[in-house]
Enzyme design. Structure first.
Site, PDB file in Angstrom:
ATOM      1  N   LYS A   1      66.507 131.876  42.051  1.00  0.00           N
ATOM      2  CA  LYS A   1      65.806 131.916  40.761  1.00  0.00           C
ATOM      3  C   LYS A   1      66.729 132.313  39.615  1.00  0.00           C
ATOM      4  O   LYS A   1      66.332 132.259  38.448  1.00  0.00           O
ATOM      5  CB  LYS A   1      64.610 132.864  40.855  1.00  0.00           C
ATOM      6  CG  LYS A   1      63.532 132.343  41.809  1.00  0.00           C
ATOM      7  CD  LYS A   1      62.407 133.331  41.972  1.00  0.00           C
ATOM      8  CE  LYS A   1      61.325 132.772  42.895  1.00  0.00           C
ATOM      9  NZ  LYS A   1      61.797 132.479  44.261  1.00  0.00           N
TER      10      LYS A   1
ATOM     11  N   GLY B   1      65.020 149.897  52.578  1.00  0.00           N
ATOM     12  CA  GLY B   1      63.725 149.786  53.245  1.00  0.00           C
ATOM     13  C   GLY B   1      63.008 148.482  53.005  1.00  0.00           C
ATOM     14  O   GLY B   1      61.948 148.240  53.588  1.00  0.00           O
TER      15      GLY B   1
ATOM     16  N   ASN C   1      63.944 131.552  49.272  1.00  0.00           N
ATOM     17  CA  ASN C   1      62.898 132.387  49.852  1.00  0.00           C
ATOM     18  C   ASN C   1      63.196 132.683  51.312  1.00  0.00           C
ATOM     19  O   ASN C   1      63.671 131.816  52.044  1.00  0.00           O
ATOM     20  CB  ASN C   1      61.552 131.658  49.751  1.00  0.00           C
ATOM     21  CG  ASN C   1      61.211 131.313  48.318  1.00  0.00           C
ATOM     22  OD1 ASN C   1      60.669 132.117  47.592  1.00  0.00           O
ATOM     23  ND2 ASN C   1      61.553 130.090  47.910  1.00  0.00           N
TER      24      ASN C   1
END
Length: 634
Positions: free
Chosen positions: A413, A290, A451
């Protein structure tokens, strides 16, 4: 005076059609009578049965042609000038019927009467329709804010027509850089060169500029957006004609510029053989289904013909939303795909294994993770539990259930991490690399990317909301940069990387050029029709404030560890050889980590991350809420 006419438009369609036909019969009868009267120069004329028969034939033929041309199906207030062509065509046919019927019935009709009748009928039948159209055009235009349309092509033309019929915006002019289009009149609107913007802006005071150009490359669009960002007006974008034709959007869905326009990023068309390799005719499971990445993986997967899609999600509402969306796709496209919505946590090994076994899962995309850097920094144990042990338990369950392919969604990251979130994701990679060395049943691959715009943690929706609220726009540091990718592109590359991976491989995606967050914020301010408030422009609209780097946050992100970086068969996917641990070594690390989590020994937990080959170099002291509550209360 117009009130009875206006109230008629709220009547039933059959009533309006009957009134229109009745008027047309009267108008045709009057035009016929008047044409003969004008020809013989008398106000009263004798009509024999022959003339009456000719009149009846003409009226019946005219009404029949009007009905055939759809003039009684059209809504008068939406009629435009081309519809008058149908009226002229019908009247010419009517005049021809008058001439033929007059000859057939031997009626007293001069040869010039059909020509006179044609002119009168066009006026009597066309004028009311034009007047009604003009009245409603003026009525609906009242109160609608003016807008300019950039682009006089197919999208711009369709948009102008749709807006004229709608109630949201009133288009006043086109702007286009194509010299061949400048000066043209489209739906009553003139096309101007972009150099005339200041003049148009002062004359019409438009509230928005609607960008209706979709047939140019990403680079050209980026240059156009950069030029428009200096204009003192808010920019909105409209869907392409193709998207409208395929039912993916409505033409009037005017919205803020697509986030892709802010990057100018050219996406690579996915290789379908790689997209289908681990999906087609197989049972596929997505953990974190989800979330922003998980849900996009679901959308990409469902179009590649799996037999079953297992949606595994901890958040009930997110699970409900993605299940509903996929079921709608299945029904709309009449697909034979089973959708399974399973609630649960990846930390529950038995639950995960039972679901994999029950639905004979062949491929897993493991997207379930805690990703928000400051929150994980303040909740270190839960971050480790979910990101490290959740991955471990899901991977072990996959091995026991006989899953063929396991793809971990990792992050940039994880490269030389400065925060717990990145360190936990790097540890999850090490876990899978160790398991890959220990067994060959399941093919483990890991995919890193930066990102994704539009995800729950993206700065773009945050900046947009801050600008709408009047600012300030908050940027952590003036020099901070990030790699960005669109969610659909990231999901496609993840699937393709999983198809080409060998057991234990770490893949990194080509994220293009890094973006300076400050520049992104400034561009968004300008594109939303506002100016930056700063020392050089104290009268500006939106201030940009620097809040300082958050706990564990870096100025820049890296995507690779090690020097041995090689390409793959896909131009946007690379792989790197990195340090790893044997399964025996990893088991000891995991036992120690588990003990630290149970005893809330946060210092020891951090030391384990420092001594394991994660590359973890913390940039701040421990920020966990349970380690030093007083520190975090400051």
């Amino acid at each position: 005076m117009l009130q009875p006419i206006i109230s008629l438009f709220s009547a039933k369609r059959t009533t309006k059609r009957a009134v229109t036909i009745a008027y047309d019969i009267l108008a045709i009868t009057f035009a016929l009578y008047a044409a003969i009267a004008l020809r013989i120069g008398k106000l009263t004329i004798p009509l024999s049965q022959d003339e009456i028969a000719s009149f009846l034939v003409t009226i019946i033929v005219t009404i029949a042609i009007f009905a055939k041309l759809g003039l009684y199906r059209a809504v008068l207030r939406y009629m435009i000038v081309p519809a008058l062509g149908h009226i002229v065509l019908a009247v010419v046919a009517s005049a021809l019927a008058l001439a033929i019927s007059g000859f057939y019935f031997h009626s007293y009709i001069h040869r010039s009467v059909p020509a006179i009748y044609t002119g009168l009928a066009v006026i009597l039948l066309g004028s009311p329709r034009i007047l009604i159209r003009m009245y409603f055009d003026r009525h609906y235009r009242r109160g609608k804010p003016n807008v300019l349309i950039y682009g006089g092509g197919a999208t711009g033309r369709e948009l102008a027509y749709a807006l004229k019929q709608g109630s949201e915006y009133h288009p006043v002019a086109f702007i286009d850089d194509d010299k061949h289009k400048v000066g043209n009149i489209i739906y009553g609107l003139r096309v101007y060169d972009s150099t005339k913007f200041e003049q148009l802006n002062g004359l019409y005071q438009p509230v928005k500029l609607l960008l209706a150009i979709n047939n140019i490359s990403k680079g050209e669009r980026l240059r156009l957006v950069d030029k428009l960002s200096h204009w003192p007006i808010g920019i909105k974008s409209v869907p392409s004609v193709e998207d409208v034709a395929l039912g993916r959007a409505n033409l009037t869905e005017i919205k803020d510029l697509d986030i892709a326009d802010l990057l100018g990023r050219d996406t690579v068309i996915p290789q379908e053989n790689l997209m289908r390799n681990a999906i087609e005719n197989k049972s596929v499971m997505i953990t974190g289904a989800g979330g922003s990445i998980g849900s996009e993986l679901c959308r990409q997967i469902i179009s590649r013909n799996p037999t079953t899609i297992v949606l595994f999600e901890l958040n009930e509402y997110n699970l409900y939303n993605i299940e509903k969306e996929l079921l709608q796709i299945v029904r709309f496209k009449n697909l034979k795909i089973r959708i399974i919505a399973a609630l649960g946590s990846v930390q529950n090994k038995n639950r995960v294994e039972s679901i994999m076994t029950s639905y004979k899962v062949s491929t897993i995309y493991h997207a379930a993770a805690y990703k928000h850097v400051p929150i994980v920094e303040h909740n270190m144990i839960e971050g480790i539990r979910n990101n490290v042990f959740g991955t471990l338990f899901t991977a072990q369950a996959a091995i026991k259930a006989g899953v063929e392919n396991f793809v971990l969604i990792s992050t940039d990251k994880a490269v030389r991490p400065t925060n717990i979130m990145g360190a936990s994701k790097r540890m999850a990679e090490l876990v899978l690399q160790s398991l890959a060395e220990d067994q060959t049943k399941t093919n483990f691959t890991m995919v890193r990317f930066g990102n994704v715009l539009g995800s729950s943690g993206s700065v773009v929706p945050l900046f947009r909301e801050q600008i709408k609220q009047g600012g300030p726009v908050t940027v952590t540091h003036p020099d901070i940069i990030r790699y960005f990718m669109l969610i659909p592109e990231a999901a496609q590359l993840v699937i393709q990387a999983g198809s080409i991976g060998n057991n234990g491989q770490v893949f990194v995606l080509d994220m293009g050029e890094p973006v300076k967050i400050l520049d992104l914020a400034k561009r968004m301010v300008h594109l939303m029709g506002m100016s930056e408030k700063c020392s050089e422009n104290t009268e500006g609209d939106i201030e940009i404030k620097f809040t300082g780097l958050r706990p564990g946050e870096k100025l820049y992100e890296e995507l690779l560890i090690g020097e041995n970086v090689t390409g793959t068969e896909h131009p946007k996917i690379m792989t790197a050889i990195e340090d790893k641990l044997s399964w025996a070594e990893m088991e000891i690390v995991l036992q120690n980590l588990d003990h630290c989590c149970h005893t809330f020994d946060i210092e020891s937990l951090r030391n384990i991350l420092l001594t394991t080959p994660t590359g973890y170099i913390p940039q701040c002291e421990i920020k966990d809420l349970l380690y030093n509550p007083a520190l975090n209360a400051q």
